[in-house]
Scaffold this active site. Structure first.
Site, PDB file in Angstrom:
ATOM      1  N   SER A 197       0.525  -1.087   0.074  1.00 60.31           N
ATOM      2  CA  SER A 197      -0.166   0.286  -0.195  1.00 60.31           C
ATOM      3  C   SER A 197       0.738   1.162  -0.109  1.00 60.31           C
ATOM      4  CB  SER A 197      -0.595   0.172   1.264  1.00 60.31           C
ATOM      5  OG  SER A 197      -0.047   0.349   2.500  1.00 60.31           O
TER       6      SER A 197
HETATM    7  C1  LIG Z   1       2.600  -0.997   4.239  1.00 64.49           C
HETATM    8  S1  LIG Z   1       3.199  -0.741   2.447  1.00 64.49           S
HETATM    9  C2  LIG Z   1       5.145   0.008   2.516  1.00 64.49           C
HETATM   10  C3  LIG Z   1       4.677   1.487   2.143  1.00 64.49           C
HETATM   11  C4  LIG Z   1       5.388   2.705   1.800  1.00 64.49           C
HETATM   12  N1  LIG Z   1       6.107   3.209   2.452  1.00 64.49           N
HETATM   13  C5  LIG Z   1       4.465   4.195   1.151  1.00 64.49           C
HETATM   14  O1  LIG Z   1       4.899   4.842   1.325  1.00 64.49           O
HETATM   15  O2  LIG Z   1       4.133   3.793  -0.177  1.00 64.49           O
HETATM   16  C6  LIG Z   1       4.920  -2.100   3.589  1.00 64.49           C
HETATM   17  C7  LIG Z   1       5.969  -2.639   2.335  1.00 64.49           C
HETATM   18  O3  LIG Z   1       6.681  -3.690   2.841  1.00 64.49           O
HETATM   19  C8  LIG Z   1       6.779  -4.736   2.176  1.00 64.49           C
HETATM   20  N2  LIG Z   1       7.818  -5.594   2.361  1.00 64.49           N
HETATM   21  C9  LIG Z   1       7.320  -6.374   3.915  1.00 64.49           C
HETATM   22  N3  LIG Z   1       7.855  -7.567   3.874  1.00 64.49           N
HETATM   23  C10 LIG Z   1       9.127  -6.866   3.697  1.00 64.49           C
HETATM   24  C11 LIG Z   1      10.693  -7.329   3.774  1.00 64.49           C
HETATM   25  N4  LIG Z   1      11.092  -8.487   4.455  1.00 64.49           N
HETATM   26  N5  LIG Z   1      11.533  -7.022   3.341  1.00 64.49           N
HETATM   27  C12 LIG Z   1      11.032  -5.460   2.687  1.00 64.49           C
HETATM   28  N6  LIG Z   1      10.040  -4.904   2.146  1.00 64.49           N
HETATM   29  C13 LIG Z   1       8.626  -5.985   3.150  1.00 64.49           C
HETATM   30  C14 LIG Z   1       5.773  -4.776   1.516  1.00 64.49           C
HETATM   31  O4  LIG Z   1       5.682  -5.836   0.486  1.00 64.49           O
HETATM   32  C15 LIG Z   1       4.947  -3.669   0.830  1.00 64.49           C
HETATM   33  O5  LIG Z   1       5.265  -3.254   0.084  1.00 64.49           O
END
Ligand SMILES: C[S@@+](CC[C@H](N)C(=O)[O-])C[C@H]1O[C@@H](n2cnc3c(N)ncnc32)[C@H](O)[C@@H]1O
Length: 380
Positions: free
Chosen positions: A99
């Site tokens: 997101s």
């Molecule tokens: C809430 S979203 C990030 C929102 C983002 N910072 C923005 O402003 O659009 C969380 C993200 O963390 C990623 N994610 C989940 N596990 C992760 C990991 N182990 N390492 C890096 N990214 C990860 C997900 O794929 C997702 O895209």
């Protein structure tokens, strides 16, 4: 017609008025970075749907730009693969997996990180790249590294960040391992949540540096903490005011649940009102006490199912008052939850900002009040 720049200006005014944006540098970043480049398509919850279903919203559809600047989280992926354009227009169900976090939260976190010009920052969870672009604007491309685990999400973010005119270091991989090539960092900000603080972060952030991270568990309780690294591998800090939640880092997510059969067990009267664990901090305390349990149910009818051992606890209101709890399996989940909730009550039932966490090579312990207060070890 309201332009994108006008919408941004209104958003900055709102976030300044409510106290989120206090730093002129971050105000300028928010006024400059066009969020619409990062959310060309997203999912909107179908009102009243049960189970929750989502419909796609596409660029330039009526009201699209208004929603982009409405200070809302915009879900861009479900079930680690489905994006809006993968649907044929019909509502879909699924679990949000990427997101663009609401601008007010992202900008609030950039403030809470207490980052200064010239400092090096590692961001975990690039997502759409919006928070990354804000960071690159304020801190400079050369000072920011951002990691995204999902290659398709990372590719779209890279395109959007470039289109916005920024070029921070973007890494595709598991952010829980950090990015040693860019270390040492002065700051680390995670926009996905974790069950415990990954050890590599505690070595890649320099002593004196800070880590802003949301801790979570399998009962969907969350706490945003600001830690200071005290020496390599060790840190301490406190939880922050407010109610922040983030989707869990993929390697820390609970294993998929098969169907849950509620089985007989030992019965007794509950010492606490089960609905207490629906409270933001009450649920947090219960999760600390039973960190590998998943919570289902509502009100007086709570169900805890331990993913690691298969232990269960479930509560049921009695017809004449009070609640019966049924427990089975090697872990007496409700005993632990009751002890924890009563310790929290004895401390005055503080909000999470009355809690802290200390990390050493002996473990990661969340405590109430001070380090020698009641506490629980995270499942490292
Ligand atoms: C809430 S979203 C990030 C929102 C983002 N910072 C923005 O402003 O659009 C969380 C993200 O963390 C990623 N994610 C989940 N596990 C992760 C990991 N182990 N390492 C890096 N990214 C990860 C997900 O794929 C997702 O895209």
């Amino acid at each position: 017609m309201t332009t994108s720049a006008e919408f941004r200006s209104t958003l900055v005014d709102q976030l300044t008025a409510n106290g989120t944006l206090t730093d002129p540098g971050w105000q300028k970043a928010a006024a400059t970075v066009p969020r619409e480049l990062f959310v060309c398509e997203f999912f909107r919850v179908v009102p009243g749907s049960n189970p929750t279903s989502y419909e796609a919203v596409y660029r330039d559809s009526p009201g699209w730009l208004e929603v982009v600047y409405a200070d809302q989280t915009l879900i861009t992926q479900l079930d680690s693969s489905t994006r809006p354009s993968d649907t044929d227009g019909a509502p879909v169900t699924g679990s949000p997996s990427s997101s663009s976090t609401l601008p007010g939260l992202v900008l609030g976190m950039w403030h809470q990180l207490e980052v200064e010009a010239g400092q090096r920052v590692l961001e975990i969870g690039t997502g759409t790249g919006y928070s990354t672009a804000l960071g690159a604007h304020r801190l400079g491309d050369e000072n920011l590294v951002s990691i995204e685990v999902d290659p398709a999400v990372a590719e779209r973010a890279a395109t959007a960040i470039k289109a916005a005119g920024y070029a921070p270091t973007l890494v595709v991989g598991d952010g829980l391992a950090g990015h040693p090539d860019g270390a040492p960092y002065d700051r680390l900000m995670a926009t996905c949540s974790v069950r415990y603080v990954p050890q590599p972060w505690l070595y890649q952030v320099r002593p004196g540096g800070k880590i802003l991270v949301t801790l979570t568990g399998w009962s969907f309780a969350f706490g945003l903490a600001l830690l200071t690294v005290t020496e390599p591998g060790a840190a301490t800090g406190r939880f922050l005011p407010g109610y922040t939640s983030f989707m869990v880092a993929r390697p820390h997510d609970r294993p998929p649940r098969q169907s849950l059969a509620l089985l007989p067990g030992d019965e007794r009267q509950s010492r606490i009102d089960p609905a207490l664990i629906e409270d933001w901090t009450g649920g947090w305390v219960a999760q600390l006490a039973a960190p590998s349990a998943e919570r289902l149910g509502a009100g007086g009818q709570q169900v805890l199912s331990d993913v690691a051992t298969g232990s269960q606890a479930r509560t049921m209101p009695n017809p004449d008052g009070g609640w019966t709890v049924t427990q089975r399996g090697p872990l007496r989940l409700w005993d632990r939850v009751e002890d924890a909730v009563q310790a929290w009550q004895a401390a005055g039932s503080p909000h999470q900002e009355g809690f802290g966490v200390t990390i050493t090579d002996q473990g990661q312990r969340v405590w109430i009040g001070s380090e020698d207060g009641p506490g629980w070890n995270l499942p490292v």
